[in-house]
Motif scaffolding. Structure first.
Motif, PDB file in Angstrom:
ATOM      1  N   ALA A  70      37.347  21.996  40.147  1.00  0.00           N
ATOM      2  CA  ALA A  70      37.628  20.633  40.402  1.00  0.00           C
ATOM      3  C   ALA A  70      38.345  20.404  41.881  1.00  0.00           C
ATOM      4  N   ASN A  71      39.262  21.732  42.214  1.00  0.00           N
ATOM      5  CA  ASN A  71      39.689  21.702  43.429  1.00  0.00           C
ATOM      6  C   ASN A  71      38.708  21.594  44.529  1.00  0.00           C
ATOM      7  N   GLY A  72      37.815  22.329  44.417  1.00  0.00           N
ATOM      8  CA  GLY A  72      36.932  22.543  45.393  1.00  0.00           C
ATOM      9  C   GLY A  72      35.835  20.953  45.520  1.00  0.00           C
ATOM     10  N   LEU A  73      35.720  20.698  44.253  1.00  0.00           N
ATOM     11  CA  LEU A  73      34.981  19.305  44.296  1.00  0.00           C
ATOM     12  C   LEU A  73      35.617  18.199  44.867  1.00  0.00           C
ATOM     13  N   ASP A 123      29.604  28.056  35.312  1.00  0.00           N
ATOM     14  CA  ASP A 123      30.648  27.300  36.314  1.00  0.00           C
ATOM     15  C   ASP A 123      29.693  26.542  37.126  1.00  0.00           C
ATOM     16  N   GLY A 124      28.509  26.877  37.641  1.00  0.00           N
ATOM     17  CA  GLY A 124      27.672  25.851  38.482  1.00  0.00           C
ATOM     18  C   GLY A 124      27.370  24.513  37.523  1.00  0.00           C
ATOM     19  N   GLU A 125      27.227  24.754  36.224  1.00  0.00           N
ATOM     20  CA  GLU A 125      26.890  23.656  35.459  1.00  0.00           C
ATOM     21  C   GLU A 125      28.030  22.618  35.214  1.00  0.00           C
ATOM     22  N   LEU A 126      29.203  23.364  35.218  1.00  0.00           N
ATOM     23  CA  LEU A 126      30.359  22.763  34.854  1.00  0.00           C
ATOM     24  C   LEU A 126      30.949  21.685  36.063  1.00  0.00           C
ATOM     25  N   ALA A 127      30.486  22.518  37.282  1.00  0.00           N
ATOM     26  CA  ALA A 127      30.904  21.808  38.561  1.00  0.00           C
ATOM     27  C   ALA A 127      29.934  20.350  38.513  1.00  0.00           C
ATOM     28  N   ILE A 128      28.761  20.734  38.183  1.00  0.00           N
ATOM     29  CA  ILE A 128      27.911  19.359  38.222  1.00  0.00           C
ATOM     30  C   ILE A 128      28.336  18.168  37.030  1.00  0.00           C
ATOM     31  N   LEU A 129      28.881  18.790  35.812  1.00  0.00           N
ATOM     32  CA  LEU A 129      29.625  17.789  35.170  1.00  0.00           C
ATOM     33  C   LEU A 129      30.803  16.974  35.727  1.00  0.00           C
ATOM     34  N   LEU A 130      31.785  17.945  36.386  1.00  0.00           N
ATOM     35  CA  LEU A 130      32.948  17.485  36.898  1.00  0.00           C
ATOM     36  C   LEU A 130      32.717  16.540  38.191  1.00  0.00           C
ATOM     37  N   ALA A 131      31.566  16.903  38.899  1.00  0.00           N
ATOM     38  CA  ALA A 131      31.201  16.141  40.401  1.00  0.00           C
ATOM     39  C   ALA A 131      30.710  14.737  39.797  1.00  0.00           C
ATOM     40  N   GLN A 189      23.683  10.839  41.244  1.00  0.00           N
ATOM     41  CA  GLN A 189      23.363  11.199  42.627  1.00  0.00           C
ATOM     42  C   GLN A 189      24.317  11.504  43.324  1.00  0.00           C
ATOM     43  N   LEU A 190      25.529  10.986  43.488  1.00  0.00           N
ATOM     44  CA  LEU A 190      26.673  11.229  44.395  1.00  0.00           C
ATOM     45  C   LEU A 190      27.149  12.375  43.937  1.00  0.00           C
ATOM     46  N   GLY A 191      27.328  12.621  42.671  1.00  0.00           N
ATOM     47  CA  GLY A 191      27.808  13.854  41.906  1.00  0.00           C
ATOM     48  C   GLY A 191      27.080  15.114  42.504  1.00  0.00           C
ATOM     49  N   MET A 192      25.783  14.860  42.425  1.00  0.00           N
ATOM     50  CA  MET A 192      24.883  16.182  43.036  1.00  0.00           C
ATOM     51  C   MET A 192      25.266  16.409  44.428  1.00  0.00           C
TER      52      MET A 192
END
Length: 244
Positions: A70-73, A123-131, A189-192
């Motif tokens: 989340a920090n990076g996002l 981690d990558g998939e979790l990043a998409i969920l968080l984004a 879209q914005l999350g991606m």
């Protein structure tokens, strides 16, 4: 004192804003500060309740993982909406199986460990969920929904009354479903874009939405999220666009 502050903020005049990246115009009747204070109160109430039930932050490894991602996002999101840098961002995880992932105005995130485990998110998939959830926050979708619900009432109402109506009034929810669908597609879209700018590969988008498509159940009448197949197709289109 806090109630007085909320009342004073709620009395502020309406404004218009644009969603980051898409530029869609929003009419915002409630001021950001009032919505953020209300969201903070709701978030505190929810997390305290989960903690009392022994369901908050028990998975310390997942919590650390979610915070790191989340920090990076959030840094990428702040580049799109500089005001977000001043928000008190906060992240928690829960093993309550009813919670998948939620966000509240002002930078509040809650992730369901059962959902992460069920989809076996890397981690990558979790990043998409968080984004996706971070996108809802920086697009101020909650503030917009409350403002739209106030417009629907055709009279001025306190923020907490509109919030209660939005949560319990079925005809209002039905009338709001079009906006909800727009917001969910926008958050996808914005999350991606946020995830991509944070350094996560487009392949993670495709894997995440493919998992959602294989996991999804039949949508309800008021389903705010687009069909899983439609979301996967959007991810494919965004992946091609971002890879150019």
């Amino acid at each position: 004192m806090r109630c007085l502050m909320l009342a004073l903020l709620t009395a502020a005049s309406q404004s218009v804003a644009q969603v980051p990246d898409s530029g869609r115009w929003q009419e915002l009747r409630f001021p950001a500060g009032a919505v953020e204070l209300r969201a903070e109160d709701n978030y505190i109430e929810q997390t305290v309740s989960l903690a009392a039930a022994g369901r908050l932050d028990r998975d310390r490894a997942l919590l650390a993982r979610v915070k790191r991602i989340a920090n990076g996002l959030v840094r990428a999101a702040v580049a799109l909406k500089p005001d977000a840098a001043a928000w008190p961002w906060e992240v928690h995880v829960t093993d309550d199986p009813a919670i998948e992932a939620e966000s509240q105005a002002g930078g509040k995130l809650l992730v369901g460990g059962s959902f992460v485990a069920r989809l076996a998110l890397d981690d990558g998939e979790l990043a998409i969920l968080l984004a996706h959830e971070i996108a809802h926050i920086i697009a101020e979708h909650s503030r917009e929904a409350l403002s739209e619900a106030l417009l629907d009432s055709r009279r001025d109402l306190p923020l907490e009354v509109v919030e209660e109506r939005l949560a319990s009034d079925f005809p209002l929810q039905l009338r709001m479903s079009k906006l909800s669908a727009i917001q969910e597609r926008e958050a996808d879209q914005l999350g991606m874009l946020i995830a991509h700018q944070a350094g996560w590969p487009c392949a993670a988008m495709l894997r995440f939405y493919a998992k959602l498509a294989s996991d999804s159940t039949a949508p309800s009448l008021l389903a705010s999220h687009p069909a899983a197949v439609s979301r996967l197709n959007l991810a494919k289109g965004m992946s091609r666009l971002l890879d150019e």
